[in-house]
Design an enzyme around this catalytic site. Structure first.
Site, PDB file in Angstrom:
ATOM      1  N   LEU A   1       0.813  -1.212   0.000  1.00 36.29           N
ATOM      2  CA  LEU A   1       0.000   0.000   0.000  1.00 36.29           C
ATOM      3  C   LEU A   1       0.846   1.262   0.000  1.00 36.29           C
ATOM      4  O   LEU A   1       0.402   2.324  -0.446  1.00 36.29           O
ATOM      5  CB  LEU A   1      -0.922   0.018   1.226  1.00 36.29           C
ATOM      6  CG  LEU A   1      -1.934  -1.117   1.334  1.00 36.29           C
ATOM      7  CD1 LEU A   1      -2.661  -1.055   2.669  1.00 36.29           C
ATOM      8  CD2 LEU A   1      -2.931  -1.057   0.186  1.00 36.29           C
TER       9      LEU A   1
ATOM     10  N   GLY B   1       8.759   1.722   7.893  1.00 37.82           N
ATOM     11  CA  GLY B   1       8.644   0.490   7.146  1.00 37.82           C
ATOM     12  C   GLY B   1       7.468   0.481   6.198  1.00 37.82           C
ATOM     13  O   GLY B   1       6.594   1.355   6.250  1.00 37.82           O
TER      14      GLY B   1
ATOM     15  N   LYS C   1       1.744  -3.508   8.903  1.00 39.56           N
ATOM     16  CA  LYS C   1       2.877  -2.586   8.948  1.00 39.56           C
ATOM     17  C   LYS C   1       4.119  -3.366   9.374  1.00 39.56           C
ATOM     18  O   LYS C   1       4.169  -3.911  10.475  1.00 39.56           O
ATOM     19  CB  LYS C   1       2.570  -1.463   9.941  1.00 39.56           C
ATOM     20  CG  LYS C   1       3.598  -0.360   9.990  1.00 39.56           C
ATOM     21  CD  LYS C   1       3.095   0.739  10.932  1.00 39.56           C
ATOM     22  CE  LYS C   1       4.075   1.893  11.027  1.00 39.56           C
ATOM     23  NZ  LYS C   1       3.585   2.931  11.955  1.00 39.56           N
TER      24      LYS C   1
ATOM     25  N   ASP D   1       3.813  13.688  15.613  1.00 38.64           N
ATOM     26  CA  ASP D   1       4.051  13.502  14.175  1.00 38.64           C
ATOM     27  C   ASP D   1       2.737  13.559  13.393  1.00 38.64           C
ATOM     28  O   ASP D   1       2.502  12.743  12.506  1.00 38.64           O
ATOM     29  CB  ASP D   1       4.766  12.177  13.920  1.00 38.64           C
ATOM     30  CG  ASP D   1       5.395  12.129  12.532  1.00 38.64           C
ATOM     31  OD1 ASP D   1       5.669  13.208  11.969  1.00 38.64           O
ATOM     32  OD2 ASP D   1       5.611  11.022  12.008  1.00 38.64           O
TER      33      ASP D   1
END
Length: 847
Positions: free
Chosen positions: A534, A540, A556, A653
């Site tokens: 995706l 990662g 993930k 973030d």
């Protein structure tokens, strides 16, 4: 003579002005001799809240069918809350609405009675019809109320109404107010929607002696609207302005006044709650929310597309052809009969229906289980021993036996129901029993053989693993004595992985997140094939996976060949597992295998926000209404992190690529690898290692390593301006001056040209006042001084309230202007930099 003429003109003008004023002055009532004509004449309540008159439904203009109705005064688009002649419209503009000589309410057209509302007869006919600020239309006979529209609602429930035995009936369509197929009513404290005679949806209800069967509970404010006990006189001029606690909807503690609150039975079959023009809640939310969507013994799962329904283990579709055609009403049927050798599978459900009885004698789960096995018709049981009342009161049953199962739904609510489903023994051991007289004995031997084989294989694997581990340590030790530099990372990586496993096992009881087998993940992602990739995040790649049964997941894969990212991995597992909010992505599980560190999330079919708003074609999917909805969702998610969760969390973030969108474009904040918990009542902290993403970091964090909840507010402001403009903050250049998006937005705001910043593709769909509010709030969030920035609770209030006065923003942080002169370019390749903030970024690890 001239003076006399001037005086006459003055009197005539005065009389005309007075007449004009009286003519134009709105009235709120009519009497027997003064009806309401269909000539743009209306009644307006005293406080200018509601209006009554003739109207043509939107989208039905060509038919010229006219109705008498009540709508909110000057609310755009026009919102109808009551219709008199919903099934008998008038053709043309000949209508007259008023009180007839017999005291009834009637609608005439050329003296022909088209519609009539029969009201009780009185000894006198001194009757007046008045529209109140509550939206109620009252017919008075003297001082006595003989009729009110609140007793005869159409499709809308307003504050002050009393449902009792009444029901809301939907329109046929958005352009036809006639009686539709769907109706809403309250039946013994359970809220129900009927599709004609068929039950279509119902709210949460209590089962036998206190066990909750449904977790689809109405928000508090929606339930409260039905229990309003104010008298009618108390509500004049006040109803419709409701104090809303938004925690009822999305776990966001915020209060605001709702000037126009209402509940609507929609023509599509949804019961909807509106605050002003915002849709805050509706049911059914999806196919699985509908009542008994998959029939008897069928289980509904919204993640299984396009086939939401499945049969429980041990059952099969009653009609395979109907199921293939997408019709599930017949449900499922059991494949084999019950036996005393049956076992139980544990299912976590959010909805359970059917027939259940309590078994009062069971004080332990084993007793409850055996009772179910002894009953031929028992399909499942629930044993609830965790309630505090049951621990101290033995008279409260803990065991519930189900003889019929339907309206089942898999989900992940805050309070799941654990159902133990009765299945044949073969489904547990994954082996079919042999036929014949020796079947039972052969089956036992098969089981023992399987258990013995598995045990031997396990012993061999443990021995081999220990040997390999021993040899690896010897190699590392030996290489270390020889001064080998390459061997050190191997030891560090191995030891770090061991620590990760230990730490996860230590916290496993607290986080309650399942661990998945690595081979299952390999199978789900087709060995991490590029076709399933995706994208790639900061730590990662991310892959799409599909488990057996069709459930889609996002996988993930973190830092597979080094120790990098382990801290972030642990941080994300421990943090996000403890967070539950509709605007935060849900962590489904994790996997640790050698150097592999993997996180499993719910799959977001619409990808991340940046993949849409920065794409020339995909951005057309998000009009202004959807973008504003996304902005509100992100704000509410941040407010939950900062204030309403059990932990005070700073994300650190926040950016558009970390905002994921589900199938209905609901935003979900993701990637908590850098998030930090702030203990106690503190709202800030500091770090020597600044990590984050250029363009989203606040100046105090980027320069001094100080982060706080106001750091997230800064990032949110950047994200909001990006959503409005469709442009990235970094790498954005103005034709005249080289600057970032913040500087461009500030310049346009200072020049009163803020609307020029809006994405050109939003020009037709955007509401200018709303865009201006969002732009101003965005600039307030990115101010240099953290103390000047609003908190997220204030931001949410600013965005949701049109009447809140907003302070003026000051110049944003990082407003950089670079001017390259011809003279300097000949002697140097470095451009001069002029910064109003004089900031230099250092010690930053960009992502």
């Amino acid at each position: 003579m001239h003076s006399h003429s001037t005086l006459s003109s003055f009197f005539i003008t005065t009389i005309l002005l007075v007449f004009y004023h009286l003519k134009c002055e709105a009235r709120d009532s009519i009497n027997v001799g003064n009806p309401l004509k269909d000539s743009r004449e209306t009644l307006i309540s005293a406080g200018n809240r509601f209006e009554l008159g003739f109207f043509t439904p939107q989208g039905n203009d060509k038919s010229h069918k006219r109705h008498v109705g009540i709508w909110y005064y000057k609310l755009t688009p026009r919102t109808i809350v009551w219709v008199a002649n919903r099934d008998k419209p008038i053709s043309g503009s000949c209508g007259v609405f008023g009180i007839s000589e017999d005291g009834n309410l009637k609608i005439w057209c050329n003296k022909e009675v088209i519609f009539s509302i029969a009201v009780p007869k009185m000894s006198t006919f001194n009757r007046t019809l008045q529209l109140l600020d509550s939206g109620n239309l009252l017919l008075f006979d003297g001082n006595t109320t003989v009729w009110q529209s609140f007793d005869s609602p159409t499709d809308t429930f307003l504050p002050g109404m009393k449902m009792n035995d009444m029901e809301l009936i939907s329109w046929i369509s958005p352009s036809d107010p006639g009686r539709g197929n769907f109706s809403f009513r309250i039946d013994q404290d359970v809220y129900r929607i009927q599709n004609r005679s068929t039950l279509y949806w119902k709210s949460g209800e209590l089962g036998p002696r206190g066990i909750f069967l449904y977790n689809e509970k109405l928000p508090n404010v929606v339930a409260q609207i039905f229990s309003d006990n104010h008298t009618q006189s108390d509500q004049v001029g006040q109803l419709g302005q409701t104090y809303i606690n938004y925690s009822s909807f999305s776990n966001v503690t915020r209060a605001s006044y709702c000037n126009y609150s209402r509940l609507v039975m929609n023509s599509s079959g949804k019961i909807q709650y509106y605050c002003n023009s915002s849709l805050l809640w509706f049911e059914p939310r999806n196919f699985c929310s509908e009542y008994d969507a998959c029939g008897k013994f069928g289980i509904c799962n919204t993640t299984n597309k396009p086939m939401y329904c499945q049969c429980l283990q041990g059952f099969k579709p009653a009609s395979s052809e109907d199921w293939k055609a997408g019709t599930y009403s017949d449900g499922c049927e059991r494949e084999t009969r019950h036996t005393k050798d049956d076992r139980f599978l544990n299912l976590k459900l959010m909805k359970i229906g059917g027939q259940a009885t309590s078994f009062d004698q069971a004080q332990e789960e084993a007793t409850c289980r055996n009772e179910c096995l002894s009953r031929p018709k028992c399909e499942a049981y629930i044993y609830k021993a965790d309630a505090s009342k049951r621990e101290t009161d033995n008279s409260v049953p803990k065991c519930y036996i189900w003889t019929d199962l339907k309206d089942l739904q898999i989900g992940y609510p805050d309070d799941e129901l654990n159902l133990s489903l009765r299945v044949p023994f073969s489904y547990i051991v994954s082996a079919n029993p042999s036929k014949g007289s020796g079947g039972s004995r052969n089956n036992s031997r098969t089981i023992y053989a399987i258990v013995l084989t598995v045990s031997l294989v396990g012993v061999v694997l443990v021995f081999c693993s220990s040997y390999v581990l021993h040899q690896r340590r010897r190699m590392v030790d030996g290489s270390g004595n020889q001064g080998s530099i390459e061997a050190i990372p191997m030891l560090s990586s191995y030891e770090r992985e061991r620590q990760v496993n230990e730490m996860l096992h230590e916290t496993d009881k607290g986080i309650d997140i399942p661990s998945y087998n690595f081979n299952i993940i390999l199978s789900a992602t087709d060995n991490f094939s590029d076709a399933n990739k995706l994208g790639r995040g900061g730590f990662g790649p991310v892959y799409k996976g599909k488990f057996p049964g069709g459930r889609e997941i996002a996988v993930k894969r973190l830092s597979s060949c080094s120790s990098q990212g382990i801290d972030e991995f642990l941080n994300e597992v421990n943090l996000i597992a403890k967070l539950q909010h509709r605007n935060l992505v849900r962590l489904l599980g994790y996997c640790i295998k050698d150097n592999e560190k993997i996180l499993l999330y719910e799959y977001m079919p619409n990808r991340s926000l940046d993949a849409i708003i920065f794409d020339h074609n995909a951005c057309l999917l998000l009009d202004w209404k959807k973008r504003f909805y996304i902005i509100l969702g992100i704000a509410r998610g941040l407010l939950y992190l900062h204030q309403d969760s059990r932990l005070r969390i700073i994300h650190r973030d926040l950016k558009t690529s970390n905002i994921l969108l589900d199938e209905e474009m609901n935003p979900k904040i993701s990637d908590f690898g850098l998030a930090r918990i702030i203990e106690g009542k503190r709202i800030e902290a500091s770090t020597n290692k600044v990590v984050g993403t250029f363009g989203y970091m606040s100046p105090e964090y980027a320069l001094d390593g100080k982060f706080s909840i106001k750091s997230d507010v800064f990032s949110f402001g950047v994200v909001m301006l990006e959503i409005i403009s469709g442009r990235k903050n970094t790498g954005f250049y103005d034709p005249q001056e080289v600057m970032n998006l913040l500087g461009y937005a500030w310049r346009l705001w200072s020049e009163d040209k803020a609307l020029d910043m809006v994405d050109p593709r939003l020009k037709e769909s955007c509401e200018k006042s709303q865009v201006m509010t969002c732009t101003k709030v965005g600039l307030l969030c990115v101010q240099v001084d953290p103390n000047d920035r609003p908190s997220m609770s204030t931001v949410v209030t600013m965005l949701a309230s049109e009447s809140t006065a907003l302070p003026n923003p000051t110049q944003p942080a990082f407003v950089l202007r670079r001017r390259i002169s011809v003279a300097s370019s000949s002697s140097s390749t470095k451009p001069d930099t002029i910064s109003s903030n004089e900031l230099t970024i250092s010690m930053v690890q960009g992502r």
